[in-house]
Design an enzyme around this catalytic site. Structure first.
Site, PDB file in Angstrom:
ATOM      1  N   ASP A  67      41.475  44.260  39.309  1.00 23.63           N
ATOM      2  CA  ASP A  67      41.192  45.235  38.258  1.00 23.63           C
ATOM      3  C   ASP A  67      39.863  44.876  37.603  1.00 23.63           C
ATOM      4  O   ASP A  67      39.294  43.829  37.898  1.00 23.63           O
ATOM      5  CB  ASP A  67      42.314  45.267  37.215  1.00 23.63           C
ATOM      6  N   ASP A  69      37.888  44.302  33.996  1.00 25.75           N
ATOM      7  CA  ASP A  69      38.029  44.094  32.559  1.00 25.75           C
ATOM      8  C   ASP A  69      36.659  44.239  31.926  1.00 25.75           C
ATOM      9  O   ASP A  69      35.652  43.787  32.471  1.00 25.75           O
ATOM     10  CB  ASP A  69      38.577  42.688  32.280  1.00 25.75           C
ATOM     11  N   ASP A 144      39.492  31.530  29.106  1.00 21.33           N
ATOM     12  CA  ASP A 144      40.173  30.335  29.599  1.00 21.33           C
ATOM     13  C   ASP A 144      39.300  29.461  30.495  1.00 21.33           C
ATOM     14  O   ASP A 144      38.929  28.346  30.113  1.00 21.33           O
ATOM     15  CB  ASP A 144      41.527  30.685  30.260  1.00 21.33           C
TER      16      ASP A 144
END
Ligand code: ATP
Ligand code: MG
Length: 439
Positions: A67, A69, A144
């Protein structure tokens, strides 16, 4: 696993590196038209708009992103004003989802670390809510791993790299931004994310990042089971289920997600349950790479099969008849599992059906096999039987019979029924009936 103190400390660059269009392989053509639409509309409205996360990472690796983002300085409400097909989701982490049919583009407002303003809630080091907004040079430090913190800027098609993420992509390295222990405590799901990316991309988790995982694995207890369900699906339905499974066990994370399964695996490390699971995970990966659909319920039915069988035997030992014992065992195993990983009822229902059909597949006389072929779970139950037969947990003869029966013509089907070995269960029942009046 190396000790954290052995870890090579890779310093972050002093300032952001801008990698111009001519020096990387990402082209606008590889970005979905929906993502481009969102990027350009944000830009035209005067906001910053960058592709970030898995999209950039995967494109750098020539992998098709799952996907796209997007990161922006527009607030969620401002994003909503720009798109009719937009929904704001999440309390913990407020996001805008722009819908184009089945495709969803996730738009996140830049997060910041300032402790004072906005809506952030931290308890015992765990971030429960993070809606403090900032700019890109705040946002990058909230992400992260370095490979997930690269921004592709449609204003000039450059990549913005604050953290040496491009070098880590090239080196195949999962590396935390910041102090790994602190970042895992902020959000323990990041342990699962590290495993997922390492397995999916064939990357190694750098020593400082992996070192705290076994000691912190228990923190997953504090994660809501519904979030873990989402994560477990991503872990096992991303095309690298087998690798993921091995790594989760290695780092002591699997037992946090599937305690009963870990227990039965630990008892029989080299035995059938282990092989059964491995075969099933290999099958899942193969199906995904062929673009075939996967029902998560199937995977759960495989995972939980052995604990369910063990408990069935226990209930039988305590005097319950087989069917009752199986029902009680299924109830037990499923209710313990959903306390950890909230498998929705629509899936637990299918898990039970697959299990129940395993018995029914053994009854091949009369009209029963024809009815079974019409059952909407026949396919899943048959696949499950094939797996069992593959690891000698069911007779090969039974699996082969069903393989032929389902495509045979009427005449051959009848022949196959005539040729069946005598039905032992029938004989048993017959004898029992005879005994009863004498007793
Ligand atoms: P995938 O290929 O699964 O989509 P992804 O890296 O894009 O991988 P997402 O869950 O889509 O992962 O999240 C998008 C980005 O948001 C991540 O790349 C990362 O920068 C950031 N992110 C997501 N979850 C977290 C988290 N728990 N902690 C910190 N940053 C996160
Ligand atoms: Mg993503």
């Amino acid at each position: 696993m190396k000790n954290a103190t052995d870890a090579e400390i890779i310093p972050f660059p002093a300032k952001a590196q801008i990698i111009p269009r001519s020096e990387h392989n990402i082209s606008r053509d590889n970005i979905s038209k929906e993502a481009l639409k969102v990027l350009y509309r944000l830009k035209q409205a005067g906001y910053k708009a960058l592709l970030v996360g898995g999209g950039v990472r995967d494109l750098l690796l020539d992998v098709e992103p799952k996907d796209f983002d997007i990161a922006t300085d527009a607030r969620p409400e401002q994003v909503r004003e720009l798109f009719r097909n937009c929904r704001l989701i999440g309390r913990r982490f407020r996001l805008a989802h722009v819908h184009f049919g089945r495709e969803i583009i996730e738009v996140a407002t830049f997060r910041a670390n300032h402790e004072t303003d906005g809506d952030r809630l931290i308890e015992d080091g765990m971030i429960l809510r993070d809606n403090v907004y900032g700019d890109i040079d705040d946002d990058v430090w909230r992400r992260d791993f370095t490979v997930n913190a690269l921004y592709y800027n449609i204003a000039d098609f450059s990549i913005i790299d604050y953290v040496g993420g491009v070098a880590d992509v090239k080196a195949g390295r999962i590396r935390f931004i910041g102090d790994p222990e602190e970042r895992f405590r902020e959000d323990p799901v990041r342990m699962l994310r590290a495993i997922r990316f390492a397995a999916k991309l064939g990357f190694t988790i750098e020593p400082a990042t992996e070192a705290p995982i076994p000691q912190l694995a228990h923190l997953l207890e504090d994660i809501p089971p519904a979030r873990l369900f989402e994560e477990v699906n991503k872990l096992f339905l991303g095309g690298s289920a087998l690798q993921t499974f091995e790594k989760l066990r290695y780092y002591g994370l699997f037992k946090q997600l599937f305690p009963e399964v870990e227990l039965s695996l630990a008892q029989e490390e080299a035995g059938f349950p282990h092989m059964f699971l491995i075969k099933a995970l290999q099958n899942t990966d193969a199906r995904i790479s062929e673009g075939k659909p996967i029902n998560p319920a199937f995977l759960y039915s495989v995972m939980l099969w052995d604990p369910m069988q063990e408990q069935t035997q226990q209930f039988q030992k305590n005097g319950a008849p087989l069917f009752e014992a199986q029902r009680l065992a299924a109830d037990n195993v499923i209710s313990k599992q959903i306390a950890k990983v909230a498998i929705p009822r629509r899936f637990t229902h299918v898990i039970r059906e697959i299990w129940e059909l395993q018995n029914r597949l053994e009854n091949r006389q009369g009209k029963r096999p024809y009815a079974l072929l019409q059952n909407k779970r026949f396919r899943a139950a048959y696949d499950f039987l094939l797996l069992r037969a593959d690891v000698c947990m069911a007779p090969k003869e039974l699996a082969d019979w069903w393989t032929e029966f389902q495509t045979a013509d009427k005449q051959r089907q009848q022949e196959m029924q005539v040729a069946l070995p005598a039905d032992k269960s029938k004989r048993r029942r017959h004898r029992k009936r005879k005994k009863t009046p004498q007793a």
